[in-house]
Design a protein around this motif. Structure first.
Motif, mmCIF file in Angstrom:
data_model
loop_
_atom_site.group_PDB
_atom_site.id
_atom_site.type_symbol
_atom_site.label_atom_id
_atom_site.label_comp_id
_atom_site.label_asym_id
_atom_site.label_seq_id
_atom_site.Cartn_x
_atom_site.Cartn_y
_atom_site.Cartn_z
ATOM 1 N N ASP A 227 2.703 1.036 -8.546
ATOM 2 C CA ASP A 227 2.510 -0.390 -8.261
ATOM 3 C C ASP A 227 3.764 -1.192 -8.618
ATOM 4 N N ARG A 228 4.400 -0.846 -9.740
ATOM 5 C CA ARG A 228 5.644 -1.537 -10.135
ATOM 6 C C ARG A 228 6.745 -1.297 -9.106
ATOM 7 N N MET B 87 0.838 -1.168 0.000
ATOM 8 C CA MET B 87 0.000 0.000 0.000
ATOM 9 C C MET B 87 0.890 1.240 0.000
ATOM 10 N N ILE B 88 0.555 2.182 -0.853
ATOM 11 C CA ILE B 88 1.290 3.436 -0.926
ATOM 12 C C ILE B 88 0.520 4.478 -0.132
ATOM 13 N N LEU B 89 1.175 5.062 0.847
ATOM 14 C CA LEU B 89 0.515 6.065 1.666
ATOM 15 C C LEU B 89 0.776 7.483 1.188
ATOM 16 N N VAL C 138 8.521 0.909 4.173
ATOM 17 C CA VAL C 138 9.581 0.914 3.157
ATOM 18 C C VAL C 138 9.525 2.222 2.392
ATOM 19 N N LEU C 139 10.677 2.808 2.176
ATOM 20 C CA LEU C 139 10.811 4.011 1.367
ATOM 21 C C LEU C 139 11.308 3.584 -0.009
ATOM 22 N N CYS C 140 10.577 3.974 -1.051
ATOM 23 C CA CYS C 140 10.956 3.677 -2.433
ATOM 24 C C CYS C 140 11.327 4.991 -3.098
ATOM 25 N N PRO D 42 2.110 7.574 -12.928
ATOM 26 C CA PRO D 42 0.809 6.907 -12.946
ATOM 27 C C PRO D 42 0.754 5.804 -11.891
ATOM 28 N N ARG D 43 -0.424 5.463 -11.500
ATOM 29 C CA ARG D 43 -0.635 4.430 -10.478
ATOM 30 C C ARG D 43 0.102 3.139 -10.834
#
Length: 95
Positions: free
Chosen positions: A17-18, A1-3, A64-66, A12-13
């Protein structure tokens, strides 16, 4: 989940997700290691157009930080700063 996202360009979403899938594939998911005995804390993927940095919070393994960086990033300095940042965010501390 991206907060939360913070980016200079619109992603883009599907791209977000990738990134999440890359993080899970490199760091491990739900306490499961990809390589070795325990999930990873840091992973770096690079190609000719970008550097992806994935950092797991020390005390909250699901945080997690991306990060997507340009290829000229000072990787050592960035990883040190970003690690401190994800740990601070995860612990609820402010700057």
């Amino acid at each position: 989940m991206i907060l939360v996202t913070d980016t200079a360009s619109t992603l883009p979403r599907e791209a977000l997700d990738r990134l999440c899938k890359q993080a899970a594939a490199t760091l491990g998911l739900s306490g499961q290691a990809v390589l070795g005995e325990k999930p990873g804390q840091t992973a770096v993927l690079a190609d000719k157009s970008a550097v992806h940095v994935f950092l797991r919070a020390a005390d909250e393994p699901d945080d997690v930080l991306c990060c997507v960086c340009t290829t000229d990033v000072d990787l050592n300095g960035f990883v040190a700063d970003a690690t401190a940042c994800v740990n601070r965010i995860s612990s609820g501390q402010s700057e």
